[in-house]
Design a protein around this motif. Sequence first.
Motif, short mmCIF file in Angstrom:
data_model
loop_
_atom_site.label_atom_id
_atom_site.label_comp_id
_atom_site.label_asym_id
_atom_site.label_seq_id
_atom_site.Cartn_x
_atom_site.Cartn_y
_atom_site.Cartn_z
N LEU A 481 0.83 -1.21 0.00
CA LEU A 481 0.00 0.00 0.00
C LEU A 481 0.86 1.26 0.00
N TYR A 482 0.23 2.38 -0.24
CA TYR A 482 0.88 3.69 -0.15
C TYR A 482 0.50 4.34 1.18
N HIS A 483 1.37 5.26 1.63
CA HIS A 483 1.06 5.98 2.88
C HIS A 483 0.96 7.48 2.64
N ASP A 488 -1.90 19.02 10.57
CA ASP A 488 -2.10 20.47 10.54
C ASP A 488 -0.79 21.16 10.88
N GLY A 489 -0.83 22.46 10.71
CA GLY A 489 0.21 23.31 11.26
C GLY A 489 1.46 23.41 10.39
N ASN A 490 2.46 24.05 10.96
CA ASN A 490 3.73 24.25 10.25
C ASN A 490 4.59 23.00 10.37
N MET A 491 4.59 22.19 9.32
CA MET A 491 5.29 20.90 9.33
C MET A 491 6.68 20.98 8.70
N TYR A 492 7.09 22.19 8.28
CA TYR A 492 8.39 22.29 7.61
C TYR A 492 9.51 21.58 8.37
N PRO A 493 9.61 21.78 9.71
CA PRO A 493 10.76 21.17 10.41
C PRO A 493 10.76 19.64 10.36
N LEU A 494 9.61 19.01 10.08
CA LEU A 494 9.55 17.54 10.12
C LEU A 494 9.54 16.90 8.73
N LEU A 495 9.39 17.71 7.70
CA LEU A 495 9.15 17.11 6.38
C LEU A 495 10.31 16.26 5.87
N ASP A 496 11.55 16.70 6.10
CA ASP A 496 12.70 15.90 5.63
C ASP A 496 12.59 14.48 6.15
N SER A 497 12.30 14.36 7.47
CA SER A 497 12.30 13.02 8.07
C SER A 497 11.07 12.22 7.63
N ILE A 498 9.97 12.90 7.42
CA ILE A 498 8.75 12.20 6.99
C ILE A 498 8.93 11.65 5.57
N VAL A 499 9.53 12.45 4.72
CA VAL A 499 9.76 12.00 3.35
C VAL A 499 10.81 10.88 3.37
N ALA A 500 11.85 11.06 4.17
CA ALA A 500 12.89 10.02 4.24
C ALA A 500 12.33 8.72 4.83
N ALA A 501 11.33 8.84 5.69
CA ALA A 501 10.74 7.63 6.29
C ALA A 501 9.88 6.86 5.29
N GLY A 502 9.66 7.45 4.12
CA GLY A 502 8.98 6.70 3.07
C GLY A 502 7.52 7.05 2.85
N SER A 503 7.00 8.09 3.53
CA SER A 503 5.61 8.47 3.26
C SER A 503 5.49 8.85 1.79
N ASP A 504 4.36 8.51 1.18
CA ASP A 504 4.20 8.73 -0.25
C ASP A 504 3.41 9.99 -0.57
N GLY A 505 2.72 10.52 0.44
CA GLY A 505 1.93 11.72 0.21
C GLY A 505 1.91 12.58 1.46
N ALA A 529 3.68 12.73 -3.21
CA ALA A 529 2.50 13.39 -3.75
C ALA A 529 2.05 14.46 -2.75
N ILE A 530 1.39 15.47 -3.26
CA ILE A 530 1.00 16.60 -2.42
C ILE A 530 -0.51 16.78 -2.50
N LYS A 531 -1.10 17.08 -1.34
CA LYS A 531 -2.55 17.29 -1.31
C LYS A 531 -2.85 18.57 -0.53
N GLY A 532 -3.73 19.39 -1.03
CA GLY A 532 -4.14 20.62 -0.34
C GLY A 532 -4.58 21.66 -1.35
N ASN A 533 -4.64 22.90 -1.00
CA ASN A 533 -4.86 23.50 0.28
C ASN A 533 -5.75 24.72 0.15
N VAL A 534 -6.96 24.51 -0.41
CA VAL A 534 -7.93 25.60 -0.55
C VAL A 534 -8.44 25.95 0.86
N ASP A 535 -8.30 27.19 1.24
CA ASP A 535 -8.54 27.60 2.62
C ASP A 535 -9.96 27.30 3.12
N GLN A 536 -10.02 26.54 4.23
CA GLN A 536 -11.33 26.23 4.83
C GLN A 536 -11.58 27.06 6.07
#
Length: 607
Positions: A481-483, A488-505, A529-536
């Motif tokens: 499967l894909y992950h 929410d929130g400002n995820m910039y500081p965590l994105l390197d590790s999330i992408v390196a951990a293999g998340s697909d989106g 892959a990227i999903k977002g972000n029309v303001d709700q």
Amino acid sequence: MLDSELIKDQLYDGVIDGDEAVVAGLTHEALDAGLAAGSVLYDALIPALQEVGALFERGEYFVPEMLTGAKAMKAGLNILRPILARTGAKPVGTYVLLTVKGDIHDIGKDLVRVMLEGSGFNVVDLGVNVSPETLIEAVKEHQPEVLGFSAFLTTTMPMFKVNIDALKEAGLRDKVRIMVGGAPVSEEFAVHVGADGYAAEASTASRIAIDFVQNPDTSPYLLQKGEHAATKTYAKIKGTGKALKWPSRRLPAKPSMTSLERVLAVLRHQEPDRVPHFEWVHDVDLIKNMTHGGGYWDLVDLLDIDGVMVAPTYRKTSLGNNIYSDEWGAVREIGKDNYGMPVDAKAPIKGYEDLETWQPPDPEADFRYEPIKVAVERFGGKRAIILQMRDVWSGPRDYMGYAQLFINLKERPALVEAVVQKCVDHYIRVIQRAAEMGVNVVFSGDDVADNRGPMFAPNLWENLFLPHYRRLTTAIHEAGLYHWKHSDGNMYPLLDSIVAAGSDGIDPIDPSGGMELKVVKAKYGDRVAIKGNVDQTELLMYGPPEAVVESVKSCIVDAGVGGGYVCSSSNSIHSGVDPELYKIMVDSIHHYGQYPLDMELLAPAKA
Ligand code: B1M
């Protein structure tokens, strides 16, 4: 005898370090050494907590450090309080605090409470989802100098004005200073509703409150009504009255891909036939409204939503009054948005001893997979079947209690990790079984950040959570499967590790947290892959419709080039979203999101 300055310095450090035992011990020592209780409080404990607040404001401290600092300070204060009372010392003032009706977010309010208590206020915390009637009763009973309202949702911010009007009607408005705050609140909005003060952070909130009590007439923080030009309407915009015109390029009679192929193409960073759309959560009443009484799957068909969310079943036992217990041992209260909010005081894991008996639900129970079976029968092979799960954060949050989790991260990280371990073990088995049934993607909704950034220190993410996060993504891939990760929130500081951990989106590239689609696309678009972000938070609630169309176009331009993009809201289709505007969003995706993208068509409309 110990040097009194040295004891005060050590007390100060004890609060900064959040060490309750040290602060309690040193407070006794200080008193034994002959220091005045007032001096211990005003020269050591209060300045230390103020510094904790300042460190939080500067982003050097996170929620755990703030809560444990306050707890340590309180340990000293509890020892001093009876002595201070005997000497006739009075609290700075009384402060009634609450989260408004319809809103169940509490941690921000709790931080305001700890800063106020640390500043010497007698705080009456009325909790969350508080009605104007309860507020009026509390004001009559406690006669506070200051009232504080928190709201964290655009839909609940109007309750500030409702509360203020209720106070006016009860003849109480002029007897109190009113402060407002919460993530989406601004000073401008505070003026708009007729509050006296606004603070973006808890420590500023307590400084302003002290000012209100000490200098009631001259406070520099008092909002100068009329001086702040309100630039926003804060009223429901009904639309411009003009009919929307869709581009003359016609939609193909039959799309060349199924929804499933479309979502899978995106996950492989390829161009599908058109930008897909799906949402993490849709409000139940909005679904009923849009489908004339139907359910989520009817909405999926109605709007041609490409990904279908389906969650395993966890049985509930009703305890009456909208309260139920779940199979994880959590007691939950159903509130607005149908959110089953855990009652923290009844959280099943209080300490290590509970770990021996606390077990996640049985992942082998067949009833758990019924909804998946039905979803696969209805949509399998046609639409992407997306398993709605959690990853490493929401489990300990709900089974330990939100505030207690933050405290445990500092005081008992091994306990937190043990809970994460058990939760992830359970999720992995559920995912394996769901994979066998025909699910395509695992989507984990776990909010680890707010507008400032992650809510806990980076080393905790790296050492405590990330190893289990990797375990989960590995198991998801091993199950074929894909992950897709949501936070929410400002995820910039965590994105390197999330992408390196293999998340697909990644979802939803939260604009409230300052995140931008084009930045994430440029840096990570070749790997996720990227999903977002029309303001709700406003746009999908109030419009106008033309701005929704323009926002969809600009999202597609920012993230859709070359594929790898799902267009959606910036969080969820919650109860405040206008169904018509949501429909316009989906129609816009269909009209403007056809590949090859037509950049001329996607250019911003001329004003
Ligand atoms: Co919700 N949520 N949530 N949520 N949630 C937000 C608030 C949101 C901004 C996420 C987003 O869109 N990016 C969004 C609101 C958007 C909007 O309307 N503007 C949102 C949404 C949409 C929702 C739901 C509708 C989702 C859904 O179900 N579809 C739903 C609504 C439930 C309800 O209330 N009816 C919902 C549910 C939840 C959870 C239950 C899952 C959970 C709450 C758990 C809990 O509180 N016990 C949750 C969480 C955790 C968040 C985020 C991720 C984090 C909030 C938090 O704890 N921050 C949040 C995202 C975000 O903030 N970007 C989000 C940490 C806290 C320390 O910061 O709260 O800002 P904060 O408090 C600060 C300041 O604001 C200030 O001091 C604090 C410390 O400095 N402050 C004051 C606070 N009160 C003050 C009062 C003052 C002065 C200062 O004077 C009196």
